[in-house]
Design a protein around this motif. Sequence first.
Motif, PDB file in Angstrom:
ATOM      1  N   ALA A  40      44.104  72.476  79.912  1.00 39.72           N
ATOM      2  CA  ALA A  40      45.414  72.833  80.459  1.00 39.72           C
ATOM      3  C   ALA A  40      46.487  72.095  79.673  1.00 39.72           C
ATOM      4  O   ALA A  40      46.364  70.895  79.421  1.00 39.72           O
ATOM      5  CB  ALA A  40      45.503  72.470  81.934  1.00 39.72           C
ATOM      6  N   LEU A  41      47.515  72.809  79.294  1.00 36.69           N
ATOM      7  CA  LEU A  41      48.680  72.224  78.641  1.00 36.69           C
ATOM      8  C   LEU A  41      49.701  71.901  79.715  1.00 36.69           C
ATOM      9  O   LEU A  41      50.038  72.760  80.537  1.00 36.69           O
ATOM     10  CB  LEU A  41      49.275  73.217  77.641  1.00 36.69           C
ATOM     11  CG  LEU A  41      50.593  72.807  77.002  1.00 36.69           C
ATOM     12  CD1 LEU A  41      50.400  71.602  76.079  1.00 36.69           C
ATOM     13  CD2 LEU A  41      51.203  73.982  76.242  1.00 36.69           C
ATOM     14  N   LEU A  42      50.176  70.672  79.722  1.00 37.10           N
ATOM     15  CA  LEU A  42      51.223  70.260  80.645  1.00 37.10           C
ATOM     16  C   LEU A  42      52.456  69.939  79.815  1.00 37.10           C
ATOM     17  O   LEU A  42      52.629  68.816  79.341  1.00 37.10           O
ATOM     18  CB  LEU A  42      50.790  69.043  81.466  1.00 37.10           C
ATOM     19  CG  LEU A  42      49.491  69.205  82.248  1.00 37.10           C
ATOM     20  CD1 LEU A  42      49.118  67.921  82.950  1.00 37.10           C
ATOM     21  CD2 LEU A  42      49.605  70.339  83.232  1.00 37.10           C
ATOM     22  N   PRO A  43      53.311  70.925  79.601  1.00 35.32           N
ATOM     23  CA  PRO A  43      54.495  70.707  78.774  1.00 35.32           C
ATOM     24  C   PRO A  43      55.654  70.166  79.602  1.00 35.32           C
ATOM     25  O   PRO A  43      55.913  70.635  80.708  1.00 35.32           O
ATOM     26  CB  PRO A  43      54.811  72.112  78.259  1.00 35.32           C
ATOM     27  CG  PRO A  43      54.354  73.015  79.358  1.00 35.32           C
ATOM     28  CD  PRO A  43      53.165  72.323  79.995  1.00 35.32           C
ATOM     29  N   LEU A  44      56.319  69.172  79.065  1.00 33.33           N
ATOM     30  CA  LEU A  44      57.548  68.684  79.670  1.00 33.33           C
ATOM     31  C   LEU A  44      58.659  68.854  78.640  1.00 33.33           C
ATOM     32  O   LEU A  44      58.425  69.416  77.576  1.00 33.33           O
ATOM     33  CB  LEU A  44      57.391  67.224  80.103  1.00 33.33           C
ATOM     34  CG  LEU A  44      56.612  67.067  81.420  1.00 33.33           C
ATOM     35  CD1 LEU A  44      55.134  67.094  81.160  1.00 33.33           C
ATOM     36  CD2 LEU A  44      57.013  65.817  82.129  1.00 33.33           C
ATOM     37  N   GLU A  73      58.726  59.876  79.893  1.00 33.51           N
ATOM     38  CA  GLU A  73      58.523  61.189  80.491  1.00 33.51           C
ATOM     39  C   GLU A  73      57.044  61.418  80.802  1.00 33.51           C
ATOM     40  O   GLU A  73      56.705  62.000  81.838  1.00 33.51           O
ATOM     41  CB  GLU A  73      59.057  62.279  79.563  1.00 33.51           C
ATOM     42  CG  GLU A  73      59.148  63.618  80.238  1.00 33.51           C
ATOM     43  CD  GLU A  73      59.860  64.649  79.380  1.00 33.51           C
ATOM     44  OE1 GLU A  73      60.632  65.421  79.970  1.00 33.51           O
ATOM     45  OE2 GLU A  73      59.631  64.699  78.157  1.00 33.51           O
ATOM     46  N   ILE A  74      56.167  60.941  79.926  1.00 31.81           N
ATOM     47  CA  ILE A  74      54.725  61.034  80.203  1.00 31.81           C
ATOM     48  C   ILE A  74      54.417  60.305  81.511  1.00 31.81           C
ATOM     49  O   ILE A  74      53.721  60.831  82.380  1.00 31.81           O
ATOM     50  CB  ILE A  74      53.907  60.463  79.029  1.00 31.81           C
ATOM     51  CG1 ILE A  74      54.005  61.394  77.810  1.00 31.81           C
ATOM     52  CG2 ILE A  74      52.441  60.257  79.432  1.00 31.81           C
ATOM     53  CD1 ILE A  74      53.447  60.805  76.519  1.00 31.81           C
ATOM     54  N   LYS A  75      54.945  59.107  81.657  1.00 27.65           N
ATOM     55  CA  LYS A  75      54.702  58.335  82.871  1.00 27.65           C
ATOM     56  C   LYS A  75      55.283  59.021  84.102  1.00 27.65           C
ATOM     57  O   LYS A  75      54.712  58.946  85.186  1.00 27.65           O
ATOM     58  CB  LYS A  75      55.275  56.927  82.718  1.00 27.65           C
ATOM     59  CG  LYS A  75      54.491  56.087  81.721  1.00 27.65           C
ATOM     60  CD  LYS A  75      55.157  54.778  81.411  1.00 27.65           C
ATOM     61  CE  LYS A  75      55.139  53.835  82.571  1.00 27.65           C
ATOM     62  NZ  LYS A  75      55.575  52.465  82.206  1.00 27.65           N
ATOM     63  N   SER A  76      56.400  59.721  83.932  1.00 28.34           N
ATOM     64  CA  SER A  76      57.058  60.354  85.077  1.00 28.34           C
ATOM     65  C   SER A  76      56.249  61.517  85.643  1.00 28.34           C
ATOM     66  O   SER A  76      56.508  61.962  86.760  1.00 28.34           O
ATOM     67  CB  SER A  76      58.448  60.861  84.682  1.00 28.34           C
ATOM     68  OG  SER A  76      58.359  62.054  83.917  1.00 28.34           O
ATOM     69  N   THR A  77      55.264  62.001  84.911  1.00 25.75           N
ATOM     70  CA  THR A  77      54.466  63.132  85.387  1.00 25.75           C
ATOM     71  C   THR A  77      53.241  62.691  86.189  1.00 25.75           C
ATOM     72  O   THR A  77      52.454  63.525  86.626  1.00 25.75           O
ATOM     73  CB  THR A  77      54.061  64.042  84.209  1.00 25.75           C
ATOM     74  OG1 THR A  77      53.606  65.284  84.740  1.00 25.75           O
ATOM     75  CG2 THR A  77      52.972  63.437  83.361  1.00 25.75           C
ATOM     76  N   ASP A  78      53.120  61.402  86.428  1.00 23.53           N
ATOM     77  CA  ASP A  78      51.920  60.893  87.103  1.00 23.53           C
ATOM     78  C   ASP A  78      51.671  61.549  88.458  1.00 23.53           C
ATOM     79  O   ASP A  78      50.538  61.914  88.769  1.00 23.53           O
ATOM     80  CB  ASP A  78      51.992  59.374  87.250  1.00 23.53           C
ATOM     81  CG  ASP A  78      50.699  58.813  87.801  1.00 23.53           C
ATOM     82  OD1 ASP A  78      49.631  59.069  87.193  1.00 23.53           O
ATOM     83  OD2 ASP A  78      50.743  58.138  88.846  1.00 23.53           O
ATOM     84  N   GLN A  79      52.686  61.722  89.278  1.00 18.02           N
ATOM     85  CA  GLN A  79      52.466  62.340  90.594  1.00 18.02           C
ATOM     86  C   GLN A  79      52.017  63.789  90.458  1.00 18.02           C
ATOM     87  O   GLN A  79      51.225  64.274  91.270  1.00 18.02           O
ATOM     88  CB  GLN A  79      53.716  62.226  91.462  1.00 18.02           C
ATOM     89  CG  GLN A  79      53.964  60.808  91.958  1.00 18.02           C
ATOM     90  CD  GLN A  79      52.738  60.223  92.656  1.00 18.02           C
ATOM     91  OE1 GLN A  79      52.177  60.817  93.572  1.00 18.02           O
ATOM     92  NE2 GLN A  79      52.301  59.056  92.198  1.00 18.02           N
ATOM     93  N   ASN A  80      52.477  64.477  89.429  1.00 20.51           N
ATOM     94  CA  ASN A  80      51.981  65.831  89.160  1.00 20.51           C
ATOM     95  C   ASN A  80      50.508  65.801  88.770  1.00 20.51           C
ATOM     96  O   ASN A  80      49.745  66.688  89.168  1.00 20.51           O
ATOM     97  CB  ASN A  80      52.805  66.502  88.061  1.00 20.51           C
ATOM     98  CG  ASN A  80      54.208  66.819  88.513  1.00 20.51           C
ATOM     99  OD1 ASN A  80      54.457  67.064  89.687  1.00 20.51           O
ATOM    100  ND2 ASN A  80      55.136  66.799  87.578  1.00 20.51           N
ATOM    101  N   LEU A  81      50.111  64.799  88.002  1.00 21.66           N
ATOM    102  CA  LEU A  81      48.695  64.660  87.641  1.00 21.66           C
ATOM    103  C   LEU A  81      47.848  64.395  88.883  1.00 21.66           C
ATOM    104  O   LEU A  81      46.757  64.950  89.027  1.00 21.66           O
ATOM    105  CB  LEU A  81      48.497  63.536  86.622  1.00 21.66           C
ATOM    106  CG  LEU A  81      49.028  63.775  85.220  1.00 21.66           C
ATOM    107  CD1 LEU A  81      48.875  62.511  84.370  1.00 21.66           C
ATOM    108  CD2 LEU A  81      48.323  64.952  84.557  1.00 21.66           C
ATOM    109  N   VAL A  82      48.361  63.559  89.773  1.00 22.75           N
ATOM    110  CA  VAL A  82      47.633  63.264  91.018  1.00 22.75           C
ATOM    111  C   VAL A  82      47.466  64.541  91.835  1.00 22.75           C
ATOM    112  O   VAL A  82      46.364  64.838  92.329  1.00 22.75           O
ATOM    113  CB  VAL A  82      48.359  62.161  91.823  1.00 22.75           C
ATOM    114  CG1 VAL A  82      47.769  62.021  93.222  1.00 22.75           C
ATOM    115  CG2 VAL A  82      48.300  60.835  91.078  1.00 22.75           C
TER     116      VAL A  82
END
Length: 123
Positions: A40-44, A73-82
Amino acid sequence: MDTKSEFDRCKKWIEAALEYSGGTHTIEDIRAGVMADRFALLPLENCALVVERTEYPRKHALHVFLAGGDLQEIKSTDQNLVRMAKLLGCARIDISGRRGWVRALRDIGYFERWVTVSKDVEQ
């Protein structure tokens, strides 16, 4: 999301991350995997992550094996990863990469679980 367009937009960050992969994948391998839904690609806006679901006998993990671009920005996506991990039935998130990720992600709850070393074997 138009996956092909987003992949093309994020290609530079993915290629930069691939430089540290030890030659396990090419950009075309990643593209094919994303298009076939193996990855899966997670583009920000200023970064991208590539993830896969890893199945172990007793638990599953969301494995982030490529991440490139803006660190904050990578770190800010942590809740989305969870959330993604929970939706996929994963008990944890694993991130593979350079040792620098240990220090960079410690403040959001990640820790060094193991170290992977490798040796190339001539064929």
